[in-house]
Design an enzyme around this catalytic site. Structure first.
Site, PDB file in Angstrom:
ATOM      1  N   ARG A   1      41.825  52.359  41.219  1.00 56.23           N
ATOM      2  CA  ARG A   1      41.520  52.923  39.909  1.00 56.23           C
ATOM      3  C   ARG A   1      40.134  53.554  39.962  1.00 56.23           C
ATOM      4  NH1 ARG A   1      40.284  49.448  36.640  1.00 56.23           N
ATOM      5  NH2 ARG A   1      40.693  47.591  37.852  1.00 56.23           N
TER       6      ARG A   1
ATOM      7  N   LYS B   1      47.883  49.635  33.192  1.00 55.79           N
ATOM      8  CA  LYS B   1      46.607  49.451  32.495  1.00 55.79           C
ATOM      9  C   LYS B   1      46.442  50.447  31.352  1.00 55.79           C
ATOM     10  CE  LYS B   1      45.397  46.531  35.802  1.00 55.79           C
ATOM     11  NZ  LYS B   1      45.483  45.081  35.662  1.00 55.79           N
TER      12      LYS B   1
ATOM     13  N   ASP C   1      49.936  39.543  35.253  1.00 55.65           N
ATOM     14  CA  ASP C   1      48.816  40.452  34.983  1.00 55.65           C
ATOM     15  C   ASP C   1      48.552  40.722  33.502  1.00 55.65           C
ATOM     16  OD1 ASP C   1      46.708  42.082  36.000  1.00 55.65           O
ATOM     17  OD2 ASP C   1      47.910  43.883  35.739  1.00 55.65           O
TER      18      ASP C   1
ATOM     19  N   HIS D   1      44.770  41.023  29.282  1.00 57.27           N
ATOM     20  CA  HIS D   1      44.820  41.043  30.742  1.00 57.27           C
ATOM     21  C   HIS D   1      45.006  39.600  31.227  1.00 57.27           C
ATOM     22  CE1 HIS D   1      42.620  42.407  34.671  1.00 57.27           C
ATOM     23  NE2 HIS D   1      43.928  42.503  34.782  1.00 57.27           N
TER      24      HIS D   1
ATOM     25  N   GLY E   1      47.060  52.123  39.041  1.00 56.36           N
ATOM     26  CA  GLY E   1      46.821  52.220  37.606  1.00 56.36           C
ATOM     27  C   GLY E   1      46.422  53.603  37.127  1.00 56.36           C
TER      28      GLY E   1
ATOM     29  N   TYR F   1      47.537  57.125  42.642  1.00 55.20           N
ATOM     30  CA  TYR F   1      47.459  55.721  43.032  1.00 55.20           C
ATOM     31  C   TYR F   1      47.477  54.749  41.850  1.00 55.20           C
ATOM     32  CZ  TYR F   1      46.440  51.900  46.259  1.00 55.20           C
ATOM     33  OH  TYR F   1      46.531  50.763  47.026  1.00 55.20           O
TER      34      TYR F   1
ATOM     35  N   SER G   1      38.991  40.664  38.112  1.00 50.62           N
ATOM     36  CA  SER G   1      39.652  40.956  39.395  1.00 50.62           C
ATOM     37  C   SER G   1      39.117  40.039  40.489  1.00 50.62           C
ATOM     38  CB  SER G   1      39.383  42.376  39.859  1.00 50.62           C
ATOM     39  OG  SER G   1      39.187  43.210  38.787  1.00 50.62           O
TER      40      SER G   1
ATOM     41  N   CYS H   1      39.889  37.010  41.349  1.00 51.82           N
ATOM     42  CA  CYS H   1      39.721  35.576  41.083  1.00 51.82           C
ATOM     43  C   CYS H   1      41.039  34.823  41.274  1.00 51.82           C
ATOM     44  CB  CYS H   1      39.202  35.340  39.680  1.00 51.82           C
ATOM     45  SG  CYS H   1      37.524  35.913  39.428  1.00 51.82           S
ATOM     46  N   GLY H   2      42.058  35.497  41.813  1.00 50.81           N
ATOM     47  CA  GLY H   2      43.303  34.802  42.153  1.00 50.81           C
ATOM     48  C   GLY H   2      44.287  34.646  41.007  1.00 50.81           C
TER      49      GLY H   2
ATOM     50  N   ALA I   1      44.823  47.486  49.317  1.00 48.85           N
ATOM     51  CA  ALA I   1      46.229  47.748  49.664  1.00 48.85           C
ATOM     52  C   ALA I   1      47.113  46.903  48.744  1.00 48.85           C
ATOM     53  CB  ALA I   1      46.485  47.384  51.121  1.00 48.85           C
ATOM     54  N   ARG I   2      48.288  47.419  48.423  1.00 54.68           N
ATOM     55  CA  ARG I   2      49.115  46.777  47.397  1.00 54.68           C
ATOM     56  C   ARG I   2      50.557  46.627  47.816  1.00 54.68           C
ATOM     57  NH1 ARG I   2      46.533  45.291  42.308  1.00 54.68           N
ATOM     58  NH2 ARG I   2      44.418  46.041  42.601  1.00 54.68           N
TER      59      ARG I   2
HETATM   60  O1  SAT Z   1      45.696  49.855  40.061  1.00 57.47           O
HETATM   61  S1  SAT Z   1      45.947  48.860  38.988  1.00 57.47           S
HETATM   62  O2  SAT Z   1      45.157  49.232  37.803  1.00 57.47           O
HETATM   63  O3  SAT Z   1      47.344  48.835  38.628  1.00 57.47           O
HETATM   64  C1  SAT Z   1      45.512  47.335  39.501  1.00 57.47           C
HETATM   65  C2  SAT Z   1      44.083  47.052  39.291  1.00 57.47           C
HETATM   66  O4  SAT Z   1      43.220  47.802  39.741  1.00 57.47           O
HETATM   67  O5  SAT Z   1      43.784  46.036  38.655  1.00 57.47           O
HETATM   68 MN    MN Z   2      44.979  43.285  36.562  1.00 54.67          MN
END
Ligand code: SAT
Ligand code: MN
Length: 611
Positions: A71, A222, A289, A242, A215, A213, A264, A266-267, A387-388
């Site tokens: 993002r 988001k 999420d 969130h 979000g 990419y 972000s 923090c698991g 990476a996702r």
């Molecule tokens: O890319 S997203 O916004 O979907 C995930 C994130 O950055 O928290």
């Molecule tokens: Mn999130």
């Protein structure tokens, strides 16, 4: 379906106008079918953008452009009519000016490409907590990701009827094609200075340009489910947060639901899918999420997960940190910016094993020697740190059976948390709703090594983990939370409000070692919360909130009785510094919009600490 078959006149007109502006080669209205998904995947594989994975059925790897990997917060705008409505924590551009700039960028931006019209529902189709969006995009990668992350297709148009409300979302990667030109394996996007992720809160519109990419491009997540939804929630009296949603069952079989917000890294996904170490307890996932919550007729707050998939961070995910996530991504998964092994599988840092074979392709497409261990080498990562994986939620082995229940699940507790090596106890119950709102408002993580321009030890506050995701002034957002509590109390339902807690899995000792093992052991704190919600006498009242009574949380292996006592006690000096930091650095940024209830709460805690 073609444009003329659309029953919703407003939607049809909106699409026609977009076609004249963006001049795509063709238009496709997405029906959400498996055949459509397969066709899009073929388009992506044929253009060299997607690689089928031999090791995982129906799974594909994508590599984005190195300039398009996350993002872009500094190109994300809340374009409300006045700057004051966007508040000090958002970027603002006058909406008239921004629309002019972006209309110029959108002119002819889809030349040589297909315009996909993606009708999607955030939340189970037809749920009265759900909302509909329609995204126009020139990216087939967006289409397949939206298929997983949201409910796409004709059934959504049916709910929309002839005049239903939808959030219109423009998306273009900003890379028109010349005659005969194709992407040829190169991820299409626009340069950073042309990227815009824009929100128009009053007109409930989203305009995104230049990025393909996450979000930035999957606009249901988001952009709609948090930034625009937070504004709708403020106006309509509900909450768009969130937060993960988990279901927890005690050894006697009684069930509660909790919604938890963490900044972000923090698991959150790990907590949502946690495997409890406490015998007899069970945790299941409703969402990882985002939570949308509305009061039911019984006065309780009901939550839905507006999404239908997980867009999780890959590096660090392994069978120990998150077994259930690893199980969720065995098939039907899209991977982005992971490494590619010789045997046709993905690989990332801390995946739990070294890479098989001699060589590996990194996320930039360069060949490297296959790492023997899964340790990260800073700057030399095989997988990009962001990476996702995009995986269907229904593939999670512990997805709760009611995760798609249109009426949602009743929330008993909210948990806020962050990475706090000192001061903040393992778990702490707020004294009241407003004290809980105070806790949410000071959420943050401590910078351990000097990062960016912040010194080590600085706390980066991320109130309610919503800082990058709130579509209006954060001070007004705090007020909205206070009002939700006041409304419930005025209606005689104050006792049904979720209890609010603050947790911290990240305390360290003076040698910089974690005191608390985290992961599955966090179930001990969740069990304590569960029992608090039942009114069990398991706490002691302190200046900062209700802490576990000694002996009510049994320490896990490796945690001494002294360490446990430290985790559950008040660090008076640390808290005085905390209060001073909030008073001097955090709260002043909200100016006159800081609710007086919060400054009163700050005074009250300080007074208790000094007495
Ligand atoms: O890319 S997203 O916004 O979907 C995930 C994130 O950055 O928290
Ligand atoms: Mn999130």
């Amino acid at each position: 379906m073609n444009l003329n078959e659309l029953k919703h006149a407003g939607l049809k007109k909106w699409i026609e106008d977009a076609v004249s502006l963006m001049t795509p080669e063709s238009v496709e209205i997405c029906d959400g079918s498996k055949a459509e998904y397969d066709r899009m995947i073929k388009v992506l594989v044929d253009s060299g953008l997607g690689t089928p994975l031999k090791a995982r059925p129906n799974s594909y790897l994508f590599h984005s452009d190195p300039s398009d990997v996350a993002r872009v917060e500094n190109r994300t705008y809340i374009a409300s009519k006045t700057e004051d409505d966007a508040g000090p924590t958002n970027h603002w551009i006058d909406p008239v000016e921004l629309k002019k700039t972006m209309t110029d960028l959108y002119k002819g931006c889809m030349k040589g490409r297909t315009m996909y019209v993606i009708p999607f529902s955030m939340g189970p189709v037809g749920s009265d907590i759900a909302k509909i969006g329609v995204e126009i995009s020139d990216s087939a990668y967006v289409v397949v990701n939206m298929h997983i992350m949201t409910r796409v297709g004709s059934k959504v148009l049916d709910v929309l009827g002839t005049d239903g409300f939808y959030v219109p979302c423009f998306h273009s990667i900003g890379k028109p094609l010349g005659p005969g030109e194709s992407d040829n394996g190169k991820w299409p996007c626009a340069p950073l200075e042309h990227k815009y992720i824009s929100h128009f809160p009053e007109t409930r519109e989203i305009w995104s340009y230049g990025s393909g990419y996450g979000g930035n491009a999957l606009l249901g997540k988001k952009c709609l489910a948090l930034r625009i939804a937070s504004v709708l929630a403020r106006d309509e009296g509900w909450l768009a947060e969130h937060m993960l949603i988990l279901k927890i069952t005690d050894p006697k079989g009684s069930v509660k639901y909790m919604a938890c917000a963490f900044p972000s890294a923090c698991g959150k996904t790990n907590l949502a899918m946690l495997i409890p170490t406490l015998p007899g307890w069970k945790v299941e996932t409703v969402g990882d999420d985002i939570a949308w919550m509305k009061f039911g007729a019984d006065g309780r707050l009901y939550a839905i997960n507006p999404e239908s998939g997980f867009f999780g961070v890959a590096p660090g995910t392994n069978n120990d940190s998150n077994f259930n996530a690893m199980e969720s991504i065995k098939s039907n998964t899209i991977f982005t910016n992971c490494g590619l092994t010789e045997d046709g599988d993905i690989w990332w840092e801390q995946i739990g094993y070294g890479a098989p074979g001699k060589e590996i392709l990194d996320w930039k497409g360069n060949k490297k020697p296959a790492p023997q261990t899964d340790k990260a080498v800073k700057g030399e990562e095989v997988a990009h740190p962001n990476a996702r994986f995009t995986a269907p939620a229904k593939q999670c082995p512990v997805i709760a059976s009611e995760w798609e229940d249109p009426k949602g699940v009743p929330i008993s507790a909210f948990l806020f948390g962050g990475r706090r090596p000192s001061t903040i106890p393992l778990i702490n119950e707020s004294k009241s709703w407003i004290h809980g709102v105070f806790m949410g408002s000071i959420t943050g993580s401590e910078i351990t090594a000097a990062a960016l321009d912040l010194a080590a030890g600085t706390i980066r506050r991320d109130p309610f983990a919503m800082l990058p995701f709130c579509g209006y002034h954060m001070g007004d957002y705090f007020k909205h939370w206070i009002n939700i509590g006041k409304k419930a109390e005025a209606e005689g339902h104050g006792d049904k409000l979720p209890k609010i807690f603050f947790c911290n899995w990240f305390r360290k000792d003076k040698d910089d070692h974690f005191i608390w093992p985290g992961y599955g052991e966090n179930s001990r704190a969740l069990a304590w919360v569960f029992e608090r919600c039942d009114g069990k006498d398991n706490c002691v009242e302190t200046a900062i909130g209700n802490l576990p009574k000694p002996g009510t949380i049994e320490p896990p292996a490796g945690v001494s009785a002294e360490a446990m006592a430290e985790l559950c006690s008040v660090d008076i000096e640390g808290w005085k510094k905390e209060i001073a930091d909030v008073r001097e650095k955090h709260y002043p940024q909200f100016g006159a919009k800081l609710p007086k209830e919060l400054s009163e709460e700050l005074d009250a805690i300080e007074k208790r600490l000094n007495s």
